[in-house]
Design an enzyme around this catalytic site. Structure first.
Site, PDB file in Angstrom:
ATOM      1  N   ASP A  24       0.821  -1.206   0.000  1.00 48.27           N
ATOM      2  CA  ASP A  24       0.000   0.000   0.000  1.00 48.27           C
ATOM      3  C   ASP A  24       0.857   1.258   0.000  1.00 48.27           C
ATOM      4  O   ASP A  24       1.916   1.306   0.631  1.00 48.27           O
ATOM      5  CB  ASP A  24      -0.892  -0.019   1.248  1.00 48.27           C
ATOM      6  CG  ASP A  24      -1.788   1.200   1.342  1.00 48.27           C
ATOM      7  OD1 ASP A  24      -2.633   1.366   0.449  1.00 48.27           O
ATOM      8  OD2 ASP A  24      -1.630   1.979   2.299  1.00 48.27           O
ATOM      9  N   GLU A  50       1.215  -0.490  -5.180  1.00 49.13           N
ATOM     10  CA  GLU A  50       0.297   0.612  -5.440  1.00 49.13           C
ATOM     11  C   GLU A  50       1.160   1.874  -5.467  1.00 49.13           C
ATOM     12  O   GLU A  50       1.482   2.447  -4.430  1.00 49.13           O
ATOM     13  CB  GLU A  50      -0.770   0.731  -4.347  1.00 49.13           C
ATOM     14  CG  GLU A  50      -1.785   1.825  -4.662  1.00 49.13           C
ATOM     15  CD  GLU A  50      -2.366   2.516  -3.439  1.00 49.13           C
ATOM     16  OE1 GLU A  50      -3.325   3.276  -3.599  1.00 49.13           O
ATOM     17  OE2 GLU A  50      -1.831   2.329  -2.336  1.00 49.13           O
TER      18      GLU A  50
END
Length: 727
Positions: A406, A459
């Site tokens: 993330d 990401e």
């Protein structure tokens, strides 16, 4: 015992309680000492025979002492304790030697212990012939660390731990404790101040929120039934394989209305979610973070228990049962992993031992303004080791197939979301976070090197070069990268009224300019359907059926486009409402033919994608894509070819992004012969009008699109069609 030692024991300030408590030779006589406040009597028993050795005498303040003059050598013992008419037996933690070995200490000091979770945290074990739990925690700047729980009345004076040399690790073996015991660590800082009680950074379990204690969980003994999957999963993660990911938030995928709208359990997900994903043709499920977290509204992206599968849905072994069910169904499982930041909750990692241990001391480096969270100090080897070991923990202990990391961009840049003067440049004066870059490279090297067949996904929303490049060449070493630019551009295009789309044509084509610079995954994730953005359906222009037609055409565009696929739950049946983490998806919409049609479309797209080599084999290579019509902006038509490896039949993808049906539209093709229509987003099972090409079209020697032969096609309004060449 002198009074000063007694005072230090009873106040919990003794620097080395193991030198006083337990069994010691005093004036040549073996003597037992224990700190057991508020009890009436203490008797020492032989641990082997159960016979009485001696009664201990209360000295002062809960300190007890007894001599065993007949014993000449050290012996194993237990205590029989009486209080208010109740009697019980228990072992003495101060009767046991250390558990950590010299090699463990060395590797911890070096920040190089790849199995760190196996030595730190709480471990059920047999030590010196006795069943119990070993606790170990890193707190180098603490003056005292104790383990606390119901077993000692949450009294930090009762079980202070042993400090292990220069490692900064404290440990204690607690006989008799086992699975399910709640506990925390109580710490004093260097000035002797009592700190907030801390959950275990390596705890394998936690209490149900809002409670915050860790829970002892025994990870041993799970019988994994997924050997066949583990052997073949490496092939499933190659860039030439179809990868279609179903992103899921467990708490809101489906809820049980008859039981207070509770979420499903891991065991229920093992059947309901796995069966659904398999039926829909997805190759992988990606879970939003399941590491324990205190605040439901963070969706898991502010974790406190990085090593604990959240108890919201069941125990660690029940989580493993879910993982195994995925593998039995030939579905890979990816976890969202959050090594970029952590919350300031008092029981968490922040100011852990009275100092900024896991985070930077300077808030310009150690605080994230967007999320009001702390940033890990990647340059500290013990912190980097903590995070690297966590990645290996999930991959090894829970058979996770991939980690989606993330907020990578927030890790890569020191000035990420910070104003001038709110960040500190690196040693070269630049904005790159060199320590975070080195950490990510190392995590990927070690993960791929130690665990066969896994993948990692970034990401990452910037143009940072080489995210999926080899670390030997300066890349970060990820397997895939989310293509955030493609997502933003194409959603912006689709939101336009079709009459205006010709002015924004390049938003649909620009992604191919850089589309092979990384191994891309095309993400339509949870981030696109929250915070007032509306659902994907809501982004589409028009009303009713037109919205659904736009969405169907867009999905066809996505599945025909180079890149692996990711779709957030609910989007597969065109959920109309924005995602709400507190409520179930609107499954009742499937009673409507149009929504069920979109679900049918996504299912078929997955199967077409998986069954058609040209649509996936060269997803990440430029030779797998060829424009046929890139500039037909006046018509808002896009046409391209997808190629597979040598000998595989090419596929023609044509999108018509206006509500105008185009009949007899010539599109050039590279081969004569029959081109079979393998997908049409306007098909009636999908809720469309049933307009198309009657199953296929023969190429004719009529020049079009710069080619000597072409197809005369019917392009339904707001549609995507795919045709595969047949020899």
């Amino acid at each position: 015992m002198d009074q000063a030692a007694i005072d230090r024991i009873t106040s919990g300030t003794h620097s080395d309680p193991f030198s006083v408590l337990g069994l010691h030779a005093v004036d040549g006589v073996l003597t037992l000492r224990a700190f057991l406040p508020e009890v009436d009597s203490v008797t020492a028993l032989d641990a082997k025979t159960g016979r009485k050795i001696t009664d201990l005498t209360h000295v002062a303040g809960g300190v007890w002492e007894g001599r065993a003059p007949r014993r000449k050598t050290r012996f194993a013992y237990r205590f029989r304790i009486a209080k208010n008419g109740h009697t019980w037996e228990q072992g003495d933690p101060y009767a046991f030697g250390p558990v950590l070995g010299e090699m463990d200490e060395h590797l911890i000091n070096e920040g190089a212990h790849r199995a760190l979770w196996q030595v730190l945290g709480a471990h059920v074990m047999t030590h010196e012939g006795v069943q119990g739990t070993h606790f170990a925690v890193w707190a180098p700047n603490a003056r005292r660390v104790s383990v606390i729980g119901d077993f000692n009345g949450w009294d930090g004076r009762r079980n202070p731990m042993r400090q292990r040399g220069q490692t900064g690790v404290w440990e204690i073996f607690m006989p008799g404790l086992g699975e399910g015991e709640a506990y925390k660590y109580e710490l004093h800082d260097q000035q002797g101040n009592l700190l907030p009680a801390k959950a275990d950074p390596f705890g394998f379990g936690a209490e149900h929120p809002p409670k915050t204690a860790s829970v002892v969980r025994d990870l041993r003994g799970f019988d994994w039934p997924d050997d066949a999957w583990m052997r073949r999963r490496a092939a499933a993660h190659r860039t030439d394989q179809p990868i279609s990911v179903y992103e899921v938030h467990l708490g809101s995928w489906k809820q049980v209305a008859e039981d207070g709208n509770r979420p499903l359990s891991y065991l229920e997900f093992a059947t309901q979610l796995v069966d659904y994903a398999r039926d829909m043709g997805f190759t992988h499920i990606e879970l939003m973070p399941v590491s324990e977290f205190p605040f439901d509204g963070s969706w898991g992206y502010q974790p406190v228990g990085l090593y604990a599968p959240t108890i919201r849905f069941g125990t660690p072994d029940e989580f493993r049962t879910f993982v195994a069910a995925c593998h039995t169904a030939d579905i890979g499982l990816i976890l969202d992993w959050v090594p970029g930041h952590f919350p300031e909750d008092p029981h968490g990692l922040g100011n852990f031992d009275g100092t900024p241990l896991y985070e930077h001391a300077d808030r310009k480096e150690g605080f994230h303004p967007d999320w009001q969270t702390l940033v890990y100090n990647y340059g500290r080897r013990e912190v980097s080791n903590y995070l690297m070991a966590n990645a290996l923990y999930w991959l090894k202990e829970h058979h996770i197939d991939g980690l989606r990391v993330d907020a990578v961009a927030s890790m890569l840049y020191r000035d990420y979301s910070r104003k001038e003067g709110e960040w500190i440049p690196n040693e070269h004066g630049g904005r790159e976070n060199l320590e975070a870059i080195a950490f990510l490279q190392r995590v990927n090297e070690v993960s791929y090197g130690e665990v066969s067949g896994i993948t990692t996904i970034a990401e990452e929303s910037t143009a940072f070069p080489g995210v999926t490049g080899m670390t030997s060449g300066g890349g970060l070493g990820f397997g895939f990268k989310w293509n955030m630019g493609w997502m933003n551009d194409t959603l912006s295009y689709m939101a336009e009224d079709p009459i205006n789309r010709k002015y924004h044509h390049s938003k649909m084509t620009f992604g191919l300019v850089y589309g092979f610079s990384e191994n891309f995954m095309l993400p339509l994730s949870h981030d696109e359907v929250v915070h007032g953005k509306g659902s994907l359906l809501d982004k589409m222009p028009g009303q009713g059926a037109d919205k659904l037609a736009n969405l169907r055409a867009y999905y066809g565009f996505m599945w025909g486009h180079p890149g692996k696929k990711l779709l957030f739950m609910g989007c597969e049946f065109a959920q109309g409402a924005e995602w709400n983490h507190n409520a179930s998806l609107d499954w009742h919409l499937l009673e409507n033919d149009l929504h069920r049609g979109v679900q049918n479309l996504v299912r078929d797209l997955n199967h077409v994608y998986r069954d058609t080599p040209a649509l996936h084999q060269l997803d990440c290579k430029p030779e797998g894509f060829e424009w046929v019509e890139e500039n037909a902006s006046e018509e808002s038509v896009f046409a391209w070819l997808r190629h597979g490896k040598d000998g595989e039949a090419p596929v023609l993808v044509v999108c018509n992004m206006t509500p105008v049906e185009r009949t007899g539209r010539r599109v050039g093709v590279p081969k004569t012969g029959h081109w079979r229509e393998i997908f049409n987003s306007d098909a009636t099972p999908y809720g469309g009008g049933g307009r198309g090409n009657l199953g296929g079209v023969d190429a004719e020697l009529v020049a079009a699109s710069g080619r000597g032969q072409s197809l005369s096609l019917t392009l339904p309004p707001l549609s995507t069609i795919m045709l595969r060449w047949e020899a």
